[in-house]
Design a protein around this motif. Structure first.
Motif, PDB file in Angstrom:
ATOM      1  N   GLU A 287       0.838  -1.211   0.000  1.00  0.00           N
ATOM      2  CA  GLU A 287       0.000   0.000   0.000  1.00  0.00           C
ATOM      3  C   GLU A 287       0.873   1.262   0.000  1.00  0.00           C
ATOM      4  OE1 GLU A 287      -2.887  -0.303   3.127  1.00  0.00           O
ATOM      5  OE2 GLU A 287      -3.727  -2.141   2.278  1.00  0.00           O
ATOM      6  N   ILE A 288       2.113   1.118   0.425  1.00  0.00           N
ATOM      7  CA  ILE A 288       3.069   2.238   0.384  1.00  0.00           C
ATOM      8  C   ILE A 288       3.768   2.257  -0.975  1.00  0.00           C
ATOM      9  CG2 ILE A 288       5.097   3.288   1.492  1.00  0.00           C
ATOM     10  CD1 ILE A 288       3.001   3.078   3.561  1.00  0.00           C
ATOM     11  N   ASN A 289       4.304   1.110  -1.380  1.00  0.00           N
ATOM     12  CA  ASN A 289       4.929   0.988  -2.696  1.00  0.00           C
ATOM     13  C   ASN A 289       4.322  -0.217  -3.409  1.00  0.00           C
ATOM     14  OD1 ASN A 289       6.461   0.773  -4.969  1.00  0.00           O
ATOM     15  ND2 ASN A 289       8.450   0.601  -3.937  1.00  0.00           N
ATOM     16  N   PRO A 290       3.506   0.030  -4.444  1.00  0.00           N
ATOM     17  CA  PRO A 290       2.804  -1.063  -5.133  1.00  0.00           C
ATOM     18  C   PRO A 290       3.756  -2.143  -5.671  1.00  0.00           C
ATOM     19  CG  PRO A 290       2.024   1.071  -5.922  1.00  0.00           C
ATOM     20  CD  PRO A 290       3.192   1.350  -5.036  1.00  0.00           C
ATOM     21  N   LEU A 291       4.999  -1.771  -5.942  1.00  0.00           N
ATOM     22  CA  LEU A 291       5.953  -2.767  -6.450  1.00  0.00           C
ATOM     23  C   LEU A 291       6.534  -3.609  -5.318  1.00  0.00           C
ATOM     24  CD1 LEU A 291       7.845  -0.601  -9.094  1.00  0.00           C
ATOM     25  CD2 LEU A 291       6.231  -2.450  -9.542  1.00  0.00           C
TER      26      LEU A 291
ATOM     27  N   ALA B  98       5.059  12.669   1.784  1.00  0.00           N
ATOM     28  CA  ALA B  98       5.550  12.325   0.437  1.00  0.00           C
ATOM     29  C   ALA B  98       6.336  11.014   0.506  1.00  0.00           C
ATOM     30  CB  ALA B  98       6.435  13.443  -0.113  1.00  0.00           C
ATOM     31  N   VAL B  99       6.096  10.166  -0.470  1.00  0.00           N
ATOM     32  CA  VAL B  99       6.720   8.843  -0.508  1.00  0.00           C
ATOM     33  C   VAL B  99       7.732   8.807  -1.652  1.00  0.00           C
ATOM     34  CG1 VAL B  99       6.265   6.409  -1.053  1.00  0.00           C
ATOM     35  CG2 VAL B  99       4.779   7.627   0.558  1.00  0.00           C
ATOM     36  N   LEU B 100       9.004   8.593  -1.303  1.00  0.00           N
ATOM     37  CA  LEU B 100      10.056   8.500  -2.325  1.00  0.00           C
ATOM     38  C   LEU B 100      10.460   7.047  -2.496  1.00  0.00           C
ATOM     39  CD1 LEU B 100      12.399  11.405  -1.096  1.00  0.00           C
ATOM     40  CD2 LEU B 100      10.255  11.553  -2.394  1.00  0.00           C
ATOM     41  N   SER B 101      10.641   6.622  -3.743  1.00  0.00           N
ATOM     42  CA  SER B 101      11.080   5.249  -4.000  1.00  0.00           C
ATOM     43  C   SER B 101      12.311   5.267  -4.903  1.00  0.00           C
ATOM     44  CB  SER B 101       9.949   4.446  -4.645  1.00  0.00           C
ATOM     45  OG  SER B 101       9.633   4.992  -5.899  1.00  0.00           O
ATOM     46  N   GLU B 102      12.855   4.106  -5.155  1.00  0.00           N
ATOM     47  CA  GLU B 102      14.025   3.892  -6.019  1.00  0.00           C
ATOM     48  C   GLU B 102      15.320   4.355  -5.334  1.00  0.00           C
ATOM     49  OE1 GLU B 102      13.974   2.132  -8.687  1.00  0.00           O
ATOM     50  OE2 GLU B 102      11.817   2.055  -9.057  1.00  0.00           O
TER      51      GLU B 102
END
Lengths: 217, 217
Positions: free
Chosen positions: A45-49, A61-65
């Protein structure tokens, strides 16, 4: 600020960088098998991947990668000196982040990690690239303490990824500058602290995932 | 300034970006099989890994790695508006560059490209990720014209990578927002020009590599 991580995964590079910068954060462990955090929440639910790291800022704000988060940390806290400031220096940093992320992490190590359950063909395809990629890196690191002139977020990423070799067929002994680099970097206080903490959590995670409840979760 | 490229390879993203920015460059073709440029020079003397793109600056500095070069172009010519200027915006751009580079380019497409000669197991391992990666992208692009608020170097990279699907088992018809995105982006003058030119060169490259002399080179 929250860092979603899994023990010894590439998210450790962000933990190292935050320790090095002296920045406080809350660390939220994600079980890579069940994709659940310790309170049972679904990380997807935070990062679909379902991929760590994720950095959740105080404003939500949600940062990924990984490479994006590492550069965010370096630029948000410039006094940490975790990245160069000039365009050519920034480009050299990004070259390393990109090389580590594409050629080493995804291209070489990922299919070789036991948890990936990759078919033999995928492992074989990866191993074909080991010699060229690691010998290139060996030449680049020979006579150098760090990837750039000083410690940077790229070193935090590289020491994390090269550490995975112990659970793969890649024997770092073949590349003495890489082996020396890992041993040297692991003496740096931020790296030593992150590694010790995550190694403990990794062992707990293995025991937890071996329990029948976790396997069927 | 020289861009070393191979027709329709990920280096096309830099060509698109340079066209979009209206920046002049010399384009030097590298045969991906022989790693030679048109004058017979060995490209591995420029980049030991033999990978395009490489951007050689007028002062002789050699830049490698796609995401690094794309950000260099955007930041060197800021009036081109090919990248955001604020930290959060830059981070979003880097998230996309990182996702496209690791999850799509290396993780999904590379082993599926005929030229990679990947074993079946490597193709199978890649295809396992197609559904989650492309469905995530489909949701992100639904109702949006570009990855960010406006055209950026990440779009130049994505339209290049998604274009490879025609020579892989990935049928973009399954993801209508992706299919529409590619069709829409290909109408942008910089993309249309780059694609038309590199498609011609790609066909010439195929004919050239089919000749006995090239096969044994």
């Amino acid at each position: 600020m929250k860092l979603y991580f899994s023990p010894l995964a590439c998210s450790m590079a962000t933990r190292i960088s935050l320790y090095d910068a002296g920045v406080e954060a809350t660390y939220v462990e994600v079980n890579p098998k069940t994709k659940r955090t310790h309170d049972g929440s679904d990380f997807r639910e935070i990062n679909p991947l379902g991929l760590v790291p994720v950095l959740e800022l105080d404003d939500g704000a949600v940062l990924s990668e990984n490479a994006a988060i590492l550069q965010y940390v370096a630029e948000r806290w410039p006094e940490s000196n975790l990245a160069p400031n000039d365009l050519l220096g920034k480009t050299r940093l990004r070259q390393w982040l990109c090389f580590i992320g594409t050629e080493l992490h995804k291209g070489l190590f990922l299919p070789l990690l036991p948890a990936s359950n990759a078919p033999e063909g995928a492992k074989e395809f990866s191993l074909q690239k080991a010699e060229s990629r690691l010998s290139f890196l060996e030449r680049e690191l020979t006579g150098k303490e760090f990837l750039l002139d000083r410690f940077s977020v790229a070193d935090a990423y590289l020491v994390t990824v090269l550490g995975w070799s112990v659970v793969t067929p890649i024997a770092l002994e073949k590349w003495p500058a890489l082996k020396a680099y890992v041993e040297r970097l692991r003496k740096r206080p931020s790296v030593a602290k992150a590694l010790a903490e995550e190694f403990d959590l990794y062992q707990k995670e293995i025991r937890q995932n071996a329990e029948p409840a976790a396997r069927t979760a």
